[in-house]
Design an enzyme around this catalytic site. Structure first.
Site, PDB file in Angstrom:
ATOM      1  N   ASP A  82      -2.245 -14.226  -1.216  1.00 39.62           N
ATOM      2  CA  ASP A  82      -2.056 -14.611   0.173  1.00 39.62           C
ATOM      3  C   ASP A  82      -2.732 -14.744   1.078  1.00 39.62           C
ATOM      4  O   ASP A  82      -2.103 -15.624   2.455  1.00 39.62           O
ATOM      5  CB  ASP A  82      -1.273 -13.833   0.099  1.00 39.62           C
ATOM      6  CG  ASP A  82       0.629 -14.279  -0.402  1.00 39.62           C
ATOM      7  OD1 ASP A  82       0.208 -14.849  -1.856  1.00 39.62           O
ATOM      8  OD2 ASP A  82       1.584 -14.201  -0.871  1.00 39.62           O
ATOM      9  N   CYS A 195      -2.036  -5.398  -1.510  1.00 41.95           N
ATOM     10  CA  CYS A 195      -1.784  -4.688  -0.648  1.00 41.95           C
ATOM     11  C   CYS A 195      -1.043  -3.567  -0.830  1.00 41.95           C
ATOM     12  O   CYS A 195      -0.260  -3.331  -1.487  1.00 41.95           O
ATOM     13  CB  CYS A 195      -0.534  -5.446   0.152  1.00 41.95           C
ATOM     14  SG  CYS A 195      -1.748  -7.008   0.645  1.00 41.95           S
ATOM     15  N   SER A 471       7.970 -13.298   3.937  1.00 43.89           N
ATOM     16  CA  SER A 471       7.012 -12.562   3.262  1.00 43.89           C
ATOM     17  C   SER A 471       7.597 -11.237   2.447  1.00 43.89           C
ATOM     18  O   SER A 471       8.045 -11.041   2.245  1.00 43.89           O
ATOM     19  CB  SER A 471       5.841 -11.928   4.349  1.00 43.89           C
ATOM     20  OG  SER A 471       5.504 -11.142   3.627  1.00 43.89           O
TER      21      SER A 471
END
Length: 566
Positions: A82, A195, A471
């Site tokens: 992403d 992440c 998101s």
């Protein structure tokens, strides 16, 4: 071997001779020819830190497969990040890359008639793609979550990729300088992996284990940590047993498994993107479950048991150290279907029998949750007849009710320019229309717009409604995303005009456009005819073939009639 493997061709045939010649040249022996052939699906790439350690995992995984009596073959696929792949076409390649990976796997594994798969899952789209491919091919499969990245320090404070994502929206308003953002970006990530927040990647890794498709105790884990390496070795050994026992994904991906996954995602306030991904897996598995319906049904029953950033103040390593997914499932046990099957072998209830929660303050019991409001809210109404999604955090400081005049934008860039010019006013409902699966195509990312609003100090004073995607890592304010049906397919969102009054009520789970039917009918009559996608580029193919969000946004997939027509 107790059963005939599909990879073992009849000696003397053309297929047998061609394969034998190719594999002998690669060093395989006559004994290897009759062993289980296992694909190692490696979505590796040097473009992003998410994937930068996957190649190093392949060697130990191959060794584990060989020691268990199998023959490993590494298979490469697309590797979207992403953070990187979103640069082109305003992020339109991100969601379609999921289905490209599925097709990559189908071509390699089904074309070669291999017997099983171990899939190395990393960034957001790889885990759902691996699950979808497993469900489609229905071959013995284990998904290995390859871990989250180390975070850093910025001027004495904790910092991670989420902070970079959010703070970038503050530069335009002057709340942060380019030099400060540059300094932050240099220290936010301390190593490989996904992440380090409860974004889509960690949410889907957890969902894999809750579904029973990852080894017990393997999510979430530190990238290159001891638990990751143990999971790699166990998966390499276990996949050969699964092939021998003929344990297939569709035996595991049942309605009960999906119910368990939804329960788990609600308890961790996981990513809103899990809805479409889990629905896509169900479609590929031909399992008659309505994922959005499960989120609606279970919302009031499942409290928030942990607050991993950005949902709360905890970090994902604290969640792992408190026991990770097994500890969470242990706390949720009264709400789970404990007879669900797993790739580990024992049923879920058996696996949880010996689990202990290391820190009940990090992963709370049901009777002492962090919050009781639903973490993910499916809303419906005249503006979203087929549903839309709102994400709520532990603190839940976004307004629960909002009413205001619409200001319509037909692209993310148009909206960003209006914020920069100071045209957006408090009290407005900001509509980003035409960013859905077909309209974008590929479902445009709207997070930059949301973060720019936060940077301008407007995040708590406006509402955002869009048919684009949000998101999975962090959202700010009251944002209604993935409105269905989308504007490009005739959804009401495409009929909104500046000044129309829109209401959002989180508690009542409604989102409505307060315009009379006659006016909307007249607007619909004046809409131009949709322009069909042309060309052979991937986004054109995707736009022509993608199904609706209610069916997981899969290519050509359809839910069983009993669900699709409800």
């Amino acid at each position: 071997m107790t059963r005939q493997l599909r990879s073992n061709f009849e000696p003397g045939t053309t297929r047998w001779a061609m394969r034998r010649a190719q594999w002998r040249a690669m060093g395989l022996t006559a004994e290897d020819e009759v062993k289980p052939k296992i694909a190692i699906v490696n979505s590796s790439s040097a473009l992003a830190s998410c994937f930068s350690h996957l190649d190093d995992i392949v060697g130990p995984l191959k060794a584990a497969i060989r020691s268990a009596g199998g023959v490993p073959f590494e298979v490469r696929t697309a590797a979207p990040s992403d953070a990187i792949t979103s640069a082109g076409r305003a992020g339109q390649y991100i969601l379609p890359s999921r289905d490209l990976i599925v097709h990559d796997i189908e071509v390699a594994v089904e074309g070669a008639q291999l017997d099983g798969m171990v899939c190395l899952a990393s960034c957001d789209k790889t885990a759902p793609a691996h699950l979808m491919a497993a469900a489609r091919l229905d071959l013995p499969t284990i998904v290995v979550a390859c871990g989250y990245q180390a975070t850093g320090r910025y001027r004495g404070e904790h910092i991670d990729f989420e902070d970079i994502f959010l703070r970038a929206g503050h530069v335009a308003s002057g709340r942060l300088t380019v030099d400060e953002l540059s300094e932050m970006s240099e220290c936010a990530i301390g190593g490989p992996g996904v992440c380090a927040g409860m974004g889509t990647a960690n949410s889907m890794h957890i969902a894999c284990e809750a579904l029973g498709m990852s080894m017990a105790g393997s999510t979430p884990v530190r990238a290159n940590g001891d638990r990751m390496w143990r999971a790699v070795r166990r998966a390499g050994e276990r996949i050969v047993e699964l092939v021998t026992e003929d344990v297939r994904p569709r035996q595991i991906l049942t309605a009960d498994a999906f119910r368990n996954a939804v329960t788990t995602i609600l308890a961790v306030s996981g990513s809103v993107n899990t809805l479409k991904h889990l629905q896509a897996v169900a479609v590929e598995a031909e399992c008659a479950v309505d994922i959005a319906g499960l989120f609606e049904e279970l919302a009031a029953q499942v409290p928030l048991l942990t607050g991993v950033k950005p949902n709360g103040d905890r970090h994902v390593d604290e969640f792992e150290d408190a026991g990770g997914t097994p500890a969470l499932l242990k706390q949720l046990a009264p709400l789970l279907r404990l007879d669900a099957a797993t790739v580990t072998g024992p049923r879920l209830g058996e696996l949880l029998a010996g689990v202990e929660v290391a820190d009940a303050d990090v992963i709370r019991p049901l009777e002492n949750p962090l919050a009781r409001h639903p973490a993910i809210v499916v809303v419906r109404g005249s503006l979203a007849p087929d549903g839309a999604i709102i994400k709520r955090t532990v603190a839940d400081d976004a307004p629960l009710r909002f009413r205001g005049p619409a200001r319509v934008f037909t692209s993310r860039e148009e909206g960003l320019a209006a914020i920069k010019r100071g045209e957006v006013q408090r009290g407005e409902v900001l509509v980003l229309s035409g960013l859905g699966l077909r309209g974008s195509p590929g479902m445009g990312l709207t997070s930059a717009f949301v973060f720019a609003l936060d940077g301008a100090g407007l995040g708590e004073h406006v509402a955002v409604i869009t048919d684009g995607q949000l998101s999975g890592l962090v959202n700010k304010g009251l944002v209604v995303g993935e409105v269905a049906p989308e504007a490009a397919t005739g959804g009401p969102l495409g009929l909104v005009r500046d000044g129309d009054v829109i209401t959002v009520d989180v508690r009542e789970r409604t989102v409505d456009l307060l315009v009379d039917d006659a006016t909307l009918a007249a607007r619909r009559d004046r809409l131009p005819a949709p322009v069909p996608a042309v060309g052979c580029g991937w986004l054109s193919v995707y736009a022509r073939e993608v199904g609706p969000l209610t069916e997981g946004a899969t290519l050509g997939g359809r839910l069983p009639r009993s669900v699709a027509t409800e």
